[in-house]
Design a protein around this motif. Structure first.
Motif, PDB file in Angstrom:
ATOM      1  N   ARG A 450       0.837  -1.196   0.000  1.00 35.61           N
ATOM      2  CA  ARG A 450       0.000   0.000   0.000  1.00 35.61           C
ATOM      3  C   ARG A 450       0.881   1.258   0.000  1.00 35.61           C
ATOM      4  O   ARG A 450       2.030   1.231   0.430  1.00 35.61           O
ATOM      5  N   THR A 685      -4.252 -11.327   8.222  1.00 35.50           N
ATOM      6  CA  THR A 685      -5.504 -10.961   7.555  1.00 35.50           C
ATOM      7  C   THR A 685      -6.252  -9.904   8.362  1.00 35.50           C
ATOM      8  O   THR A 685      -6.803  -8.942   7.810  1.00 35.50           O
ATOM      9  N   ASP A 688      -4.452  -6.575   8.060  1.00 37.19           N
ATOM     10  CA  ASP A 688      -4.767  -5.992   6.754  1.00 37.19           C
ATOM     11  C   ASP A 688      -6.147  -5.347   6.772  1.00 37.19           C
ATOM     12  O   ASP A 688      -6.356  -4.271   6.194  1.00 37.19           O
ATOM     13  N   ARG A 689      -7.087  -6.004   7.443  1.00 32.09           N
ATOM     14  CA  ARG A 689      -8.449  -5.466   7.509  1.00 32.09           C
ATOM     15  C   ARG A 689      -8.467  -4.148   8.286  1.00 32.09           C
ATOM     16  O   ARG A 689      -9.184  -3.205   7.921  1.00 32.09           O
ATOM     17  N   ASP A 692      -7.110  -1.504   5.953  1.00 31.25           N
ATOM     18  CA  ASP A 692      -8.084  -1.194   4.905  1.00 31.25           C
ATOM     19  C   ASP A 692      -9.246  -0.366   5.433  1.00 31.25           C
ATOM     20  O   ASP A 692      -9.926   0.327   4.664  1.00 31.25           O
ATOM     21  N   ASP A 711       3.666  -3.701   4.543  1.00 33.11           N
ATOM     22  CA  ASP A 711       3.831  -2.705   3.481  1.00 33.11           C
ATOM     23  C   ASP A 711       5.164  -1.974   3.603  1.00 33.11           C
ATOM     24  O   ASP A 711       5.729  -1.520   2.611  1.00 33.11           O
TER      25      ASP A 711
END
Length: 766
Positions: A450, A685, A688-689, A692, A711
């Motif tokens: 990202r 995961t 990452d959520r 996001d 990232d």
């Protein structure tokens, strides 16, 4: 070959486990969180070994030793005495240091008393825990702590109007009546206008009476000065014995300074005057272990040389397990769980005992992949001395050196408790178990990281060992801060970055503050809503639906079990025969909503409860249950005592309480602690959520699977202690693969190259 036999073990979630564990070998227990590893090793083997060892002592001695309940198993045979090296904090009091904990400081005291000049006397004269050696100004603490009356008192207000700002003594409290009801002071006069005599009376007043009101009516008591009372209740006692909330409250009203007499050295002037080669004992204790060893090796003479050699031998053990960056004056309360566990191990390396069983709880915690080899050498040395070594571990490199592996599963909680594999590490790498499948997988670094939305600039940071460090920590991305132990990661993230982002959500390795009555439902605040739902649906009082209140079973007081202390016999815990372990009175269990009692709800797993609470007004419960699902704890029963959870489960449930935050900065300290390779997938995961959703996430981490999927990476080093504190690399994980001079880069290259298999850095595919 000799074996340790377990037959029909049923502790916690174990399903009649029968095992044959080879003695004088290194056995590693693997499996996902909650699969039953700790239940076998700690709650069954360790407990029964220590229980039977206790039976060899006289009743007088046994009555003063910890008491262990016989574990739920049909038989355990061929046990040997067990030494447990766990991750429990060593001790938080301010007089405990690395030197006192390892007994190395005691050797230094003898050295200075016999070889130093001028001598201050015997060894006790160099102890900051002995009146003969402690600094009289600070009682050997090295610092002075005093109340900050500029914060405790508001000079613009009167006592009656709330001049006392310290909550426990504030107007309206029972203790606050001492100052609002006194007739020896003008309680309507601003405190800032008090004369010196009036202020002295407020803080130290004696020989006076004051009338206070309580439930029994009004009564006269001795007036106690505000300063005297504060010092008696909060300074002249161990604050760590108080609740965390009280500790945090008191800390806000304290001022801490380095002792002006000893300048933090803790010792009396006579002890500090004694020198060896120009250094006093406090200066030696402040040196890193790696620096102190060569200093002591230079000592010569028939008296000093053998004493110094004994200290060097012990110090070399500390350095050998990767803690050469520590100093002997480092307080044990500042050590991480992994550092504390490794220091405990140092005590046993010099022991000549053989035929013991050493039990380790995830000893790789806090270790960079570079240092896991040192840990393995330590474990093998203990084995080769003729001991049985049992290790609960997830690290592939530790699994690889095992003689025998026991894989528990197939999943966690109610889906675990079975032995799914026994054999060699090589066999596990080919087994059809979750652990075996994870060991076989490899993967590359994140190809499309990202783009940061901004950055938090840390400028000229010098906390602890940081070397005037300046670095930009990107926002809006997942950042991994890496480096060997002691390189400055926590100083950067938990210190400098947290100071720059005081509103950040911090999830560290600290305890979650549980009691015997804590459950996931109570810890997450689900029970408050559940009680209201049952009260509304049945018309009964909400307090009836709490096992900590009026609804509790009268026989077990809502615990579900009855603990019987049988004096000179082993304690016995039995399921309450009245409520059958359900914690509530019969009349409460008869009250149902949608066919379920409150006890039925507590028996549900988080996943089952998500399907049960479907009404629109039950969204607060679902939101918290989804948080449990997001951290991989859907198998957890809502009423399960938190004390039975593994370390990894406790950390994830702590993280679950913070997942509702948005547009926030999350600072996580080694979140993979206690996690199986498969669980790490779920953790990344989740991270990452969070990103996001608009959050910034910064993790202090050693796990290569997290690093390669980040990232941005900030690598510190090159070593620990004074040899660390520098930024070696800033960039993406792909760029890190080409970095020189970084141990993290070296191990990431090996992992991505697909060396594969336990012991060669295998990582889970993204």
């Amino acid at each position: 070959m000799k074996y340790l036999h377990i037959v029909g073990a049923r502790e916690n979630n174990l399903r009649d486990v029968t095992l044959r564990i080879p003695k004088d070998r290194l056995t590693v227990f693997t499996g996902v969180s909650g699969s039953g590893k700790s239940s076998v090793v700690f709650d069954t083997i360790a407990v029964e070994s220590q229980r039977q060892l206790g039976e060899t002592f006289t009743w007088y001695v046994r009555n003063r030793l910890p008491k262990y309940e016989r574990p739920h198993a049909d038989a355990l045979t061929d046990l040997s005495p067990a030494i447990v090296v766990d991750q429990r904090p060593i001790g938080g009091h301010s007089r405990s240091t690395v030197g006192t904990m390892t007994d190395i400081y005691a050797v230094l005291r003898v050295l200075f008393s016999r070889h130093g000049t001028p001598s201050a006397g015997g060894a006790n004269a160099y102890s900051f825990n002995d009146p003969a050696g402690m600094c009289p100004a600070c009682d050997g603490l090295g610092r002075t702590v005093r109340p900050d009356y500029d914060r405790i008192l508001d000079p613009t207000k009167s006592l009656a109007d709330g001049a006392v700002l310290f909550p426990p003594f504030a107007a309206g409290t029972w203790q606050g009546q001492t100052y609002t009801h006194t007739t020896d002071l003008d309680t309507t006069k601003p405190v800032g206008e008090f004369t010196d005599a009036e202020r002295e009376f407020l803080l130290r007043g004696r020989d006076a009476k004051v009338t206070v009101d309580n439930t029994g009516g009004s009564r006269a008591i001795d007036f106690e000065g505000l300063g005297d009372r504060f010092e008696r209740l909060y300074l002249n006692r161990d604050l760590s014995a108080l609740s965390r909330r009280t500790q945090e409250t008191v800390q806000q009203y304290l001022v801490e300074d380095v002792c002006p007499a000893c300048h933090g050295a803790r010792l009396a002037a006579a002890a500090l005057a004694t020198r060896i080669d120009g250094r006093n004992i406090a200066e030696c204790a402040a040196m890193e272990v790696g620096e102190l060893i060569p200093f002591l090796r230079r000592i010569e003479g028939p008296v000093g040389e053998p004493i110094a050699a004994a200290a060097v031998t012990a110090l070399e053990r500390v350095a050998a397990i990767g803690l050469g960056y520590l100093s002997l004056d480092r307080q044990t309360s500042t050590l991480s769980g992994g550092e504390g566990q490794r220091l405990k191990t140092v005590r046993h390396l010099g022991s000549s005992l053989t035929g013991m069983t050493y039990i380790f709880d995830e000893p790789s915690v806090g270790l960079h992949p570079r240092d896991v080899g040192r840990l393995n050498d330590l474990l093998l040395r203990l084995r080769d001395k003729g001991n049985t070594v049992l290790v609960v571990e997830h690290d592939p490199d530790v699994i690889a050196v095992a003689d025998h592996v026991v894989d528990m599963g197939p999943t966690g909680g109610t889906g675990g408790g079975h032995v799914v594999y026994e054999g060699t590490p090589q066999g596990l790498a080919h087994a059809d178990t979750l652990t075996g499948r994870c060991l076989r997988r490899t993967g590359g670094v994140k190809e499309k990281p990202r783009t940061a939305t901004g950055a938090v600039r840390i400028e000229s940071a010098s906390l602890h060992n940081l070397k005037d460090l300046t670095v930009d920590v990107p926002t809006g991305v997942l950042t991994a801060v890496t480096g060997v132990a002691g390189s400055g990661k926590s100083s950067l993230v938990s210190g400098a970055l947290r100071a720059a982002r005081p509103d950040a959500v911090v999830v560290d390795q600290s305890s979650i503050g549980i009691s015997g009555r804590s459950t996931p439902a109570t810890y997450l605040g689900i029970m408050d809503t559940v009680r209201k739902i049952f009260a509304r649906g049945t018309g009964a009082d909400a307090g009836l639906f709490s096992f900590n209140s009026s609804g509790a079973c009268g026989s077990c007081q809502g615990r579900g079990v009855i603990f019987s202390d049988l004096a000179f016999m082993d304690p016995v815990t039995t399921v309450c025969p009245v409520c059958d372990g359900r914690r509530f009175k019969d009349e409460v269990l008869a009250l149902t909503v949608r066919g379920r009692s409150v006890a039925d709800v507590l028996d549900m797993t988080a996943g089952q409860a998500l399907d049960h609470f479907t009404a629109p007004d039950e969204e607060p419960v679902r939101r918290r249950l989804r948080a449990l699902r997001d951290v991989g704890l859907t198998y957890l029963a809502l009423g399960r005592p938190l004390s039975t959870l593994s370390g990894g489960e406790r950390q994830r449930i702590k993280l679950a309480t913070q997942l509702h935050r948005t547009a926030a900065t999350y600072l996580l300290d080694e979140p993979t602690t206690g996690l199986h390779l498969a669980d790490v997938d779920g953790l990344v995961t989740l991270l990452d959520r969070l990103v996001d959703a608009g959050n910034s996430v910064v993790v202090v981490e050693h796990h290569l699977d997290v690093i390669r999927r980040a990232d941005w990476v900030i690598d510190l080093g090159p070593e620990g202690g004074r040899h660390g504190g520098r930024v070696l690399f800033e960039g993406t994980a792909a760029q890190l693969l080409d970095a020189d001079g970084s141990f993290t880069a070296e191990h990431l290259r090996r992992a991505v190259a697909g060396a594969g298999g336990p012991g060669e850095g295998a990582v889970t595919a993204a």
